[in-house]
Design a protein around this motif. Structure first.
Motif, PDB file in Angstrom:
ATOM      1  N   PRO A  34     -41.157  19.970 -70.451  1.00 12.55           N
ATOM      2  CA  PRO A  34     -42.229  19.804 -69.452  1.00 12.55           C
ATOM      3  C   PRO A  34     -43.399  20.770 -69.667  1.00 12.55           C
ATOM      4  O   PRO A  34     -44.565  20.376 -69.525  1.00 12.55           O
ATOM      5  N   LEU A  35     -43.098  22.016 -70.023  1.00 11.00           N
ATOM      6  CA  LEU A  35     -44.156  22.990 -70.283  1.00 11.00           C
ATOM      7  C   LEU A  35     -44.933  22.612 -71.541  1.00 11.00           C
ATOM      8  O   LEU A  35     -46.171  22.628 -71.545  1.00 11.00           O
ATOM      9  N   SER A  91     -41.926  22.421 -61.062  1.00 11.16           N
ATOM     10  CA  SER A  91     -41.374  21.210 -61.666  1.00 11.16           C
ATOM     11  C   SER A  91     -40.951  21.429 -63.118  1.00 11.16           C
ATOM     12  O   SER A  91     -40.086  20.709 -63.620  1.00 11.16           O
ATOM     13  N   PHE A  92     -41.539  22.416 -63.782  1.00 15.23           N
ATOM     14  CA  PHE A  92     -41.146  22.694 -65.163  1.00 15.23           C
ATOM     15  C   PHE A  92     -39.731  23.261 -65.254  1.00 15.23           C
ATOM     16  O   PHE A  92     -39.170  23.348 -66.346  1.00 15.23           O
ATOM     17  N   ILE A 148     -41.102  25.666 -77.310  1.00 15.37           N
ATOM     18  CA  ILE A 148     -41.655  24.787 -78.336  1.00 15.37           C
ATOM     19  C   ILE A 148     -40.602  23.817 -78.864  1.00 15.37           C
ATOM     20  O   ILE A 148     -40.910  22.677 -79.232  1.00 15.37           O
ATOM     21  N   THR A 149     -39.344  24.255 -78.899  1.00 19.59           N
ATOM     22  CA  THR A 149     -38.298  23.431 -79.510  1.00 19.59           C
ATOM     23  C   THR A 149     -37.181  23.010 -78.551  1.00 19.59           C
ATOM     24  O   THR A 149     -36.433  22.084 -78.864  1.00 19.59           O
ATOM     25  N   SER A 150     -37.054  23.674 -77.387  1.00 20.51           N
ATOM     26  CA  SER A 150     -35.925  23.379 -76.509  1.00 20.51           C
ATOM     27  C   SER A 150     -36.210  22.183 -75.615  1.00 20.51           C
ATOM     28  O   SER A 150     -37.358  21.903 -75.243  1.00 20.51           O
TER      29      SER A 150
END
Length: 203
Positions: free
Chosen positions: A195-196, A152-153, A188-190
């Motif tokens: 989701p992650l 799902s991520f 971290i930024t995208s």
């Protein structure tokens, strides 16, 4: 396997980036490998390549185990990889550590696409490695669709296979298990990494 506009080497297509020894040691130290205790512990590198993580793991187990426990402990070290040539080299590297032992080790190495193992029943106490960094749109259609449908991520955007490896690890770890991967920090930024990042924040 590549996009229509670019060509890729085999290593690029498989996402193969081999890990410097000092990075391997940092991951093993940060995950607490040297302090978790070895009895009954299952350890996995789901993209083991030539054994950059498995070799120091096995060496530590050999150096810190009584001979009567060694065979069983080594049998719980598991490596997966999609590249049969890398697995052959991994086996050779592991065998070089065990020539002095009074028994032959049957290594738990398996040629497989790790992202097809999401329904595996075995759970691991430690999962470490350097999973492939490759945009899933550069993968064959069937493989890409499997990742998008299973993880799902990775269902939206131009996401990367390493994100699926994090989700795979979350499924394969036991309740007290630990995971340490070498990956880009783009999640971290995208937007596609949200989701992650949300999963990490909440769990």
């Amino acid at each position: 396997m590549a996009s229509q506009s670019r060509t890729y080497s085999k290593k690029k297509l498989l996402g193969q980036i081999y890990t410097p020894p000092h990075i391997v040691q940092k991951i093993l130290t940060d995950t607490g490998f040297y302090h978790i205790g070895l009895e009954g512990k299952y350890i996995l590198d789901p993209a083991c390549g030539d054994g950059r993580f498995l070799v120091p793991i096995v060496k530590y187990i050999i150096d810190n185990s009584p001979i009567e426990a060694l065979k069983e402990r080594l049998s719980k070290v598991v490596g997966w990889d999609i590249d049969p040539e890398a697995l052959k080299l991994c086996k050779k590297n592991l065998n070089s550590l065990t020539t002095h032992l009074p028994f032959k080790v049957k290594w738990s190495l398996k040629k497989t696409d790790a992202l097809q193992q999401n329904k595996a029943r075995k759970r691991f106490d430690l999962i470490v490695g350097n999973p492939p960094y490759i945009r899933i749109q550069h993968l064959p259609e069937a493989q890409r669709k499997h990742i998008q449908q299973t993880y799902s991520f990775c269902r939206t955007g131009s996401t990367d296979a390493y994100v699926a490896f994090f989700q795979l690890a979350s499924k394969l770890l036991n309740n007290n298990g630990l995971c340490g991967f070498v990956t880009p920090n783009s999640y971290i930024t995208s937007e596609t990494g949200l989701p992650l990042l949300t999963f990490f924040t909440q769990n």
